[in-house]
Scaffold this motif. Structure first.
Motif, PDB file in Angstrom:
ATOM      1  N   SER A 113     -36.863 -11.850   8.952  1.00 47.74           N
ATOM      2  CA  SER A 113     -37.761 -12.342  10.008  1.00 47.74           C
ATOM      3  C   SER A 113     -37.577 -11.594  11.328  1.00 47.74           C
ATOM      4  O   SER A 113     -38.135 -11.981  12.347  1.00 47.74           O
ATOM      5  N   SER A 114     -36.815 -10.516  11.317  1.00 45.81           N
ATOM      6  CA  SER A 114     -36.580  -9.719  12.521  1.00 45.81           C
ATOM      7  C   SER A 114     -37.883  -9.107  13.032  1.00 45.81           C
ATOM      8  O   SER A 114     -38.777  -8.767  12.250  1.00 45.81           O
ATOM      9  N   GLU A 115     -37.961  -8.951  14.349  1.00 46.28           N
ATOM     10  CA  GLU A 115     -39.125  -8.295  14.960  1.00 46.28           C
ATOM     11  C   GLU A 115     -38.884  -6.802  15.186  1.00 46.28           C
ATOM     12  O   GLU A 115     -39.769  -6.092  15.652  1.00 46.28           O
ATOM     13  N   ASN A 116     -37.696  -6.320  14.842  1.00 51.21           N
ATOM     14  CA  ASN A 116     -37.393  -4.896  14.975  1.00 51.21           C
ATOM     15  C   ASN A 116     -38.248  -4.126  13.963  1.00 51.21           C
ATOM     16  O   ASN A 116     -38.155  -4.367  12.759  1.00 51.21           O
ATOM     17  N   PRO A 117     -39.106  -3.193  14.435  1.00 45.12           N
ATOM     18  CA  PRO A 117     -40.009  -2.513  13.498  1.00 45.12           C
ATOM     19  C   PRO A 117     -39.284  -1.716  12.412  1.00 45.12           C
ATOM     20  O   PRO A 117     -39.770  -1.629  11.287  1.00 45.12           O
ATOM     21  N   GLU A 118     -38.129  -1.142  12.734  1.00 42.44           N
ATOM     22  CA  GLU A 118     -37.366  -0.400  11.714  1.00 42.44           C
ATOM     23  C   GLU A 118     -36.897  -1.339  10.608  1.00 42.44           C
ATOM     24  O   GLU A 118     -36.961  -1.008   9.412  1.00 42.44           O
ATOM     25  N   ILE A 119     -36.416  -2.515  11.005  1.00 43.23           N
ATOM     26  CA  ILE A 119     -35.948  -3.497  10.020  1.00 43.23           C
ATOM     27  C   ILE A 119     -37.116  -4.036   9.205  1.00 43.23           C
ATOM     28  O   ILE A 119     -37.011  -4.203   7.980  1.00 43.23           O
ATOM     29  N   LYS A 120     -38.258  -4.286   9.862  1.00 45.16           N
ATOM     30  CA  LYS A 120     -39.443  -4.793   9.159  1.00 45.16           C
ATOM     31  C   LYS A 120     -39.883  -3.810   8.077  1.00 45.16           C
ATOM     32  O   LYS A 120     -40.206  -4.196   6.952  1.00 45.16           O
ATOM     33  N   ARG A 121     -39.876  -2.506   8.395  1.00 40.79           N
ATOM     34  CA  ARG A 121     -40.274  -1.498   7.399  1.00 40.79           C
ATOM     35  C   ARG A 121     -39.251  -1.421   6.262  1.00 40.79           C
ATOM     36  O   ARG A 121     -39.617  -1.350   5.088  1.00 40.79           O
ATOM     37  N   LEU A 122     -37.963  -1.437   6.625  1.00 40.32           N
ATOM     38  CA  LEU A 122     -36.923  -1.303   5.612  1.00 40.32           C
ATOM     39  C   LEU A 122     -36.935  -2.473   4.640  1.00 40.32           C
ATOM     40  O   LEU A 122     -36.776  -2.278   3.418  1.00 40.32           O
ATOM     41  N   LEU A 123     -37.164  -3.673   5.160  1.00 38.08           N
ATOM     42  CA  LEU A 123     -37.084  -4.867   4.313  1.00 38.08           C
ATOM     43  C   LEU A 123     -38.428  -5.288   3.729  1.00 38.08           C
ATOM     44  O   LEU A 123     -38.534  -6.340   3.106  1.00 38.08           O
ATOM     45  N   GLY A 124     -39.467  -4.455   3.931  1.00 40.66           N
ATOM     46  CA  GLY A 124     -40.735  -4.678   3.246  1.00 40.66           C
ATOM     47  C   GLY A 124     -41.704  -5.604   3.934  1.00 40.66           C
ATOM     48  O   GLY A 124     -42.733  -5.961   3.358  1.00 40.66           O
TER      49      GLY A 124
END
Length: 332
Positions: free
Chosen positions: A259-270
């Protein structure tokens, strides 16, 4: 000319459709590993395999099946390993194997990344009274055939004008037994291997790894040429573990991080994009890898780190942000 082009195109299409489809159809990955190297690929008494190299295969399994345990293991000697991959006996080789130019170009194989930055070293009995490899003139050196080790030994001793004798064996355990039995003065292999094999000696505390590192030994997984989809998936499964560590995503917090708003994390976790689908797997592929195997740091610490019997510091294998060499391209 048209016939030749058609044959080439057909071969390329067949190759690209190969290993991933085969693995999905049979329901598991056949993973080539060592014959037993603690911390890297080693079975317990029940035949359950663990180690840093094993975790690469488990990560690919998690990416494909959502389950890190759909892997079968083929223990291979150094001499057997490349033939087993070339022949299709295994799907991926993840077995303390050094990435070199000749292996990358002449065997029909591709290295997919570096799981462990290593270098060749020497181990001796403390009773020998030697504190440096430069004191090994005239020594007999136990090592394994079919490895880069023999050439490195020759280069090192000749460049330092030291006579030596090689005592070589095909299987790693044969080398350990010969050294332990006093058939040679020195045991030489990758430094990580020395720390692992020392645990098999009758009295591990009686032996010391000398400080010299005489070569570059980047160790990593290997796949066959001509199957870019499989090459990409194995490569990015390792990169996913490294990127997860850099972004602070662990097996304990991965659900929360979704549920992170970090765009890098959002892309990595799908949560954004179709990066998993581009690899032929689900977009939650990295979530499944981190849940099932952990990030790179978790795998390192669990298998070979300071709190394990091997007691290896991160050193060169720390993230690039912490002074090491581990660096993965971004998911974007």
């Amino acid at each position: 000319m048209m016939l030749g082009a058609t044959v080439v195109a057909a071969a390329a299409t067949s190759a690209s459709a190969g290993t991933l489809d085969d693995v999905k159809a049979k329901g598991f990955i056949q993973c080539g590993v060592s014959q037993g190297l603690p911390g890297f690929s080693n079975p317990d008494a029940q035949g359950n395999w663990s180690g840093l190299d094993v975790d690469v295969c488990r990560a690919v399994s998690a990416a494909i099946f959502g389950d890190a345990n759909k892997v079968k293991y083929s223990p291979l000697s150094a001499k057997e390993r490349f033939t087993a991959l070339q022949s299709g006996e295994i799907d991926v080789l993840s077995r303390n194997t050094t990435w070199t130019s000749s292996r990358d170009t002449s065997l029909g194989l591709n290295f997919t990344g570096v799981t462990y930055y290593d270098g060749q070293g020497f181990m001796v009995r403390k009773s020998l009274g030697v504190t440096s490899a430069l004191e090994l003139s005239g020594a007999s050196v136990c090592t394994q055939t079919g490895t880069t080790t023999e050439l490195n030994i020759a280069d090192y001793f000749r460049s330092n004008n030291m006579p030596y004798e090689v005592v070589a064996f095909e299987k790693a355990d044969e080398v350990v037994k010969a050294y332990d039995a006093g058939r040679c003065d020195v045991f030489s292999t990758d430094a990580s291997g020395l720390y692992a094999e020392r645990l098999k000696l009758a009295n591990p505390a009686d032996h010391v790894v000398l400080p010299e590192i005489i070569s570059k030994e980047p160790l990593g997984p290997v796949v066959r040429h001509g199957d870019d989809q499989w090459f990409d998936l194995v490569k990015w499964s390792l990169f996913a573990m490294i990127n997860a560590e850099e972004l602070g995503i662990t097996s304990a917090n991965v659900e929360e991080m979704k549920s992170s708003e970090n765009p890098e994390i959002k892309r990595l976790l799908g949560a954004e994009g179709d990066f998993g689908q581009q690899l032929g797997v689900g977009n939650d592929w990295v979530v499944n890898i981190v849940k099932g195997v952990g990030n790179y740091g978790e795998s390192f610490d669990r298998n070979v780190g300071p709190d394990t019997p091997l007691g290896i510091a991160r050193g060169l294998n720390a993230l690039w942000t912490k002074g090491g060499l581990q660096y993965a391209p971004p998911v974007r």
